[in-house]
Design a protein around this motif. Structure first.
Motif, PDB file in Angstrom:
ATOM      1  N   ASP A 266       5.066   1.911  -1.919  1.00  0.00           N
ATOM      2  CA  ASP A 266       4.295   1.097  -1.082  1.00  0.00           C
ATOM      3  C   ASP A 266       2.607   1.135  -1.994  1.00  0.00           C
ATOM      4  O   ASP A 266       1.832   1.161  -2.286  1.00  0.00           O
ATOM      5  CB  ASP A 266       4.819   0.723   0.327  1.00  0.00           C
ATOM      6  N   ARG A 267       2.324   2.767  -0.962  1.00  0.00           N
ATOM      7  CA  ARG A 267       1.092   2.728  -0.757  1.00  0.00           C
ATOM      8  C   ARG A 267       0.159   3.009  -2.172  1.00  0.00           C
ATOM      9  O   ARG A 267      -0.983   2.786  -2.266  1.00  0.00           O
ATOM     10  CB  ARG A 267       0.798   4.084   0.499  1.00  0.00           C
ATOM     11  N   LEU A 268       1.063   4.131  -2.549  1.00  0.00           N
ATOM     12  CA  LEU A 268       0.735   4.532  -3.792  1.00  0.00           C
ATOM     13  C   LEU A 268       0.026   2.843  -5.450  1.00  0.00           C
ATOM     14  O   LEU A 268      -1.090   2.828  -5.674  1.00  0.00           O
ATOM     15  CB  LEU A 268       1.810   4.732  -4.837  1.00  0.00           C
ATOM     16  N   SER A 269       0.910   2.135  -4.538  1.00  0.00           N
ATOM     17  CA  SER A 269       1.145   0.979  -5.521  1.00  0.00           C
ATOM     18  C   SER A 269      -0.490  -0.006  -5.178  1.00  0.00           C
ATOM     19  O   SER A 269      -1.476  -0.587  -6.492  1.00  0.00           O
ATOM     20  CB  SER A 269       2.189  -0.248  -5.654  1.00  0.00           C
ATOM     21  N   GLU A 270      -0.666  -0.223  -3.900  1.00  0.00           N
ATOM     22  CA  GLU A 270      -1.481  -0.865  -3.080  1.00  0.00           C
ATOM     23  C   GLU A 270      -2.716  -0.001  -3.316  1.00  0.00           C
ATOM     24  O   GLU A 270      -3.902  -0.783  -3.735  1.00  0.00           O
ATOM     25  CB  GLU A 270      -1.272  -0.507  -1.348  1.00  0.00           C
ATOM     26  N   LEU A 271      -2.966   1.492  -3.151  1.00  0.00           N
ATOM     27  CA  LEU A 271      -3.346   2.287  -3.784  1.00  0.00           C
ATOM     28  C   LEU A 271      -4.484   1.906  -5.192  1.00  0.00           C
ATOM     29  O   LEU A 271      -6.116   1.691  -5.748  1.00  0.00           O
ATOM     30  CB  LEU A 271      -3.355   3.165  -3.562  1.00  0.00           C
ATOM     31  N   ALA A 272      -3.502   1.611  -5.852  1.00  0.00           N
ATOM     32  CA  ALA A 272      -3.891   1.689  -7.552  1.00  0.00           C
ATOM     33  C   ALA A 272      -4.391  -0.289  -7.657  1.00  0.00           C
ATOM     34  O   ALA A 272      -5.265  -0.039  -8.446  1.00  0.00           O
ATOM     35  CB  ALA A 272      -1.912   1.738  -8.332  1.00  0.00           C
ATOM     36  N   LYS A 273      -3.997  -0.792  -6.393  1.00  0.00           N
ATOM     37  CA  LYS A 273      -4.414  -2.078  -6.721  1.00  0.00           C
ATOM     38  C   LYS A 273      -5.652  -2.499  -6.462  1.00  0.00           C
ATOM     39  O   LYS A 273      -6.523  -2.914  -7.203  1.00  0.00           O
ATOM     40  CB  LYS A 273      -3.581  -3.637  -5.714  1.00  0.00           C
ATOM     41  N   GLU A 274      -6.384  -1.375  -5.374  1.00  0.00           N
ATOM     42  CA  GLU A 274      -7.501  -1.907  -5.303  1.00  0.00           C
ATOM     43  C   GLU A 274      -8.588  -0.336  -5.651  1.00  0.00           C
ATOM     44  O   GLU A 274      -9.673  -0.692  -5.469  1.00  0.00           O
ATOM     45  CB  GLU A 274      -7.688  -0.713  -3.498  1.00  0.00           C
ATOM     46  N   GLY A 275      -7.665  -0.145  -6.610  1.00  0.00           N
ATOM     47  CA  GLY A 275      -8.592   0.588  -8.058  1.00  0.00           C
ATOM     48  C   GLY A 275      -9.323   2.089  -7.037  1.00  0.00           C
ATOM     49  O   GLY A 275      -9.867   3.053  -7.546  1.00  0.00           O
ATOM     50  N   LEU A 276      -8.213   2.949  -5.764  1.00  0.00           N
ATOM     51  CA  LEU A 276      -8.870   3.791  -5.592  1.00  0.00           C
ATOM     52  C   LEU A 276      -7.972   4.905  -6.501  1.00  0.00           C
ATOM     53  O   LEU A 276      -9.001   5.974  -6.467  1.00  0.00           O
ATOM     54  CB  LEU A 276      -8.516   3.618  -4.496  1.00  0.00           C
ATOM     55  N   ILE A 277      -6.481   4.690  -7.248  1.00  0.00           N
ATOM     56  CA  ILE A 277      -6.259   5.711  -7.739  1.00  0.00           C
ATOM     57  C   ILE A 277      -5.472   4.950  -8.953  1.00  0.00           C
ATOM     58  O   ILE A 277      -6.290   3.755  -8.910  1.00  0.00           O
ATOM     59  CB  ILE A 277      -5.179   5.789  -6.923  1.00  0.00           C
ATOM     60  N   ALA A 278      -5.747   6.256 -10.043  1.00  0.00           N
ATOM     61  CA  ALA A 278      -5.051   5.369 -10.836  1.00  0.00           C
ATOM     62  C   ALA A 278      -4.034   5.547 -12.002  1.00  0.00           C
ATOM     63  O   ALA A 278      -3.527   7.132 -11.243  1.00  0.00           O
ATOM     64  CB  ALA A 278      -5.592   5.893 -12.975  1.00  0.00           C
ATOM     65  N   ARG A 279      -3.092   5.495 -12.143  1.00  0.00           N
ATOM     66  CA  ARG A 279      -1.437   5.372 -12.021  1.00  0.00           C
ATOM     67  C   ARG A 279      -1.212   6.183 -13.850  1.00  0.00           C
ATOM     68  O   ARG A 279      -1.439   5.043 -14.457  1.00  0.00           O
ATOM     69  CB  ARG A 279      -0.455   4.649 -11.954  1.00  0.00           C
ATOM     70  N   THR A 280      -0.763   6.881 -14.264  1.00  0.00           N
ATOM     71  CA  THR A 280      -0.469   7.487 -15.848  1.00  0.00           C
ATOM     72  C   THR A 280       0.385   7.946 -15.780  1.00  0.00           C
ATOM     73  O   THR A 280       1.223   7.735 -14.775  1.00  0.00           O
ATOM     74  CB  THR A 280      -2.072   8.525 -16.103  1.00  0.00           C
ATOM     75  N   VAL A 281       1.164   6.952 -16.976  1.00  0.00           N
ATOM     76  CA  VAL A 281       2.554   7.092 -17.650  1.00  0.00           C
ATOM     77  C   VAL A 281       2.664   8.243 -18.475  1.00  0.00           C
ATOM     78  O   VAL A 281       1.681   7.616 -19.893  1.00  0.00           O
ATOM     79  CB  VAL A 281       3.011   5.794 -17.819  1.00  0.00           C
ATOM     80  N   ASP A 282       3.225   8.812 -18.942  1.00  0.00           N
ATOM     81  CA  ASP A 282       3.765   9.677 -19.828  1.00  0.00           C
ATOM     82  C   ASP A 282       4.357   9.408 -20.572  1.00  0.00           C
ATOM     83  O   ASP A 282       5.765  10.005 -19.782  1.00  0.00           O
ATOM     84  CB  ASP A 282       2.827  11.439 -19.628  1.00  0.00           C
ATOM     85  N   PRO A 283       4.887   9.000 -21.150  1.00  0.00           N
ATOM     86  CA  PRO A 283       6.513   8.237 -22.440  1.00  0.00           C
ATOM     87  C   PRO A 283       7.407   9.561 -22.204  1.00  0.00           C
ATOM     88  O   PRO A 283       8.687   9.092 -22.378  1.00  0.00           O
ATOM     89  CB  PRO A 283       6.011   7.307 -23.493  1.00  0.00           C
ATOM     90  N   GLY A 284       6.951  10.962 -22.606  1.00  0.00           N
ATOM     91  CA  GLY A 284       7.365  11.896 -22.927  1.00  0.00           C
ATOM     92  C   GLY A 284       8.550  12.467 -23.860  1.00  0.00           C
ATOM     93  O   GLY A 284       7.732  11.062 -24.868  1.00  0.00           O
ATOM     94  N   PRO A 285       9.583  12.176 -24.199  1.00  0.00           N
ATOM     95  CA  PRO A 285      10.510  12.803 -22.806  1.00  0.00           C
ATOM     96  C   PRO A 285      10.497  13.782 -22.455  1.00  0.00           C
ATOM     97  O   PRO A 285       9.570  15.465 -22.755  1.00  0.00           O
ATOM     98  CB  PRO A 285      12.206  12.589 -24.161  1.00  0.00           C
ATOM     99  N   PRO A 286      10.998  14.150 -20.870  1.00  0.00           N
ATOM    100  CA  PRO A 286      11.134  13.127 -20.354  1.00  0.00           C
ATOM    101  C   PRO A 286       9.660  12.059 -19.363  1.00  0.00           C
ATOM    102  O   PRO A 286       8.440  11.823 -19.649  1.00  0.00           O
ATOM    103  CB  PRO A 286      11.954  14.178 -18.740  1.00  0.00           C
ATOM    104  N   VAL A 287      10.065  10.950 -19.311  1.00  0.00           N
ATOM    105  CA  VAL A 287       8.693   9.936 -18.437  1.00  0.00           C
ATOM    106  C   VAL A 287       8.892  10.767 -17.430  1.00  0.00           C
ATOM    107  O   VAL A 287       9.151  11.213 -16.842  1.00  0.00           O
ATOM    108  CB  VAL A 287       9.279   8.639 -17.606  1.00  0.00           C
ATOM    109  N   SER A 288       7.593  10.648 -17.649  1.00  0.00           N
ATOM    110  CA  SER A 288       6.833  10.782 -16.513  1.00  0.00           C
ATOM    111  C   SER A 288       5.271  10.728 -15.259  1.00  0.00           C
ATOM    112  O   SER A 288       5.134   9.235 -16.519  1.00  0.00           O
ATOM    113  CB  SER A 288       6.374  12.514 -16.633  1.00  0.00           C
ATOM    114  N   VAL A 289       4.759  10.119 -14.349  1.00  0.00           N
ATOM    115  CA  VAL A 289       3.681   9.570 -13.277  1.00  0.00           C
ATOM    116  C   VAL A 289       3.284  10.494 -13.297  1.00  0.00           C
ATOM    117  O   VAL A 289       3.837  10.868 -12.236  1.00  0.00           O
ATOM    118  CB  VAL A 289       4.622   8.355 -13.018  1.00  0.00           C
ATOM    119  N   SER A 290       1.872  10.473 -12.732  1.00  0.00           N
ATOM    120  CA  SER A 290       0.881  11.087 -12.565  1.00  0.00           C
ATOM    121  C   SER A 290      -0.093  10.370 -11.872  1.00  0.00           C
ATOM    122  O   SER A 290      -0.417   9.048 -12.122  1.00  0.00           O
ATOM    123  CB  SER A 290       0.559  11.546 -12.854  1.00  0.00           C
ATOM    124  N   TYR A 291      -0.713  10.436 -10.838  1.00  0.00           N
ATOM    125  CA  TYR A 291      -1.807   9.321  -9.824  1.00  0.00           C
ATOM    126  C   TYR A 291      -2.754  10.667  -9.702  1.00  0.00           C
ATOM    127  O   TYR A 291      -2.619  11.574 -10.066  1.00  0.00           O
ATOM    128  CB  TYR A 291      -1.041   9.257  -8.235  1.00  0.00           C
TER     129      TYR A 291
END
Length: 118
Positions: free
Chosen positions: A63-88
């Motif tokens: 929840d906090r990661l989603s909220e902080l991303a929505k507020e523009g304080l963090i960026a969520r990056t998805v690496d399609p992989g394989p395997p798929v990975s997400v970093s903040y």
């Protein structure tokens, strides 16, 4: 008899209060500041953050990661992989908060009793 404050002075106080209220609406939620501080060293994945922030549940962290991303304080990056990975990672706005978080930490060390659980 005192002179009432000028309209300009009243408006300046209201603007300051509104800005501070907006900041604490985002940062005042439990774990938000800790999540931001944890990203100071660089990008991290969900598991890495979960392990480094003792006591936060996975659902609250998500929840906090989603909220902080929505507020523009963090960026969520998805690496399609394989395997798929997400970093903040901190955005420029998140990085701009670090001096304020440093000051809050310093204030807590100087003015709050030590946490006995650490």
């Amino acid at each position: 008899m005192t002179t009432p404050p000028s309209q300009q002075a009243v408006e300046a106080c209201v603007r300051g209060d509104v800005a501070l209220s907006r900041a604490f609406a985002v940062l005042g939620k439990r774990w938000s500041g800790i999540v931001l501080g944890s990203l100071r060293a660089g990008p991290a994945g969900f598991r890495e953050l979960s392990r480094s922030i003792v006591g936060v549940s996975d659902s609250v962290l998500s929840d906090r990661l989603s909220e902080l991303a929505k507020e523009g304080l963090i960026a969520r990056t998805v690496d399609p992989g394989p395997p798929v990975s997400v970093s903040y990672a901190l955005t420029a706005a998140g990085t701009a908060l670090m001096p304020a978080l440093d000051q809050l930490s310093k204030w807590a060390e100087e003015h709050l009793p030590p946490d006995q659980s650490c």
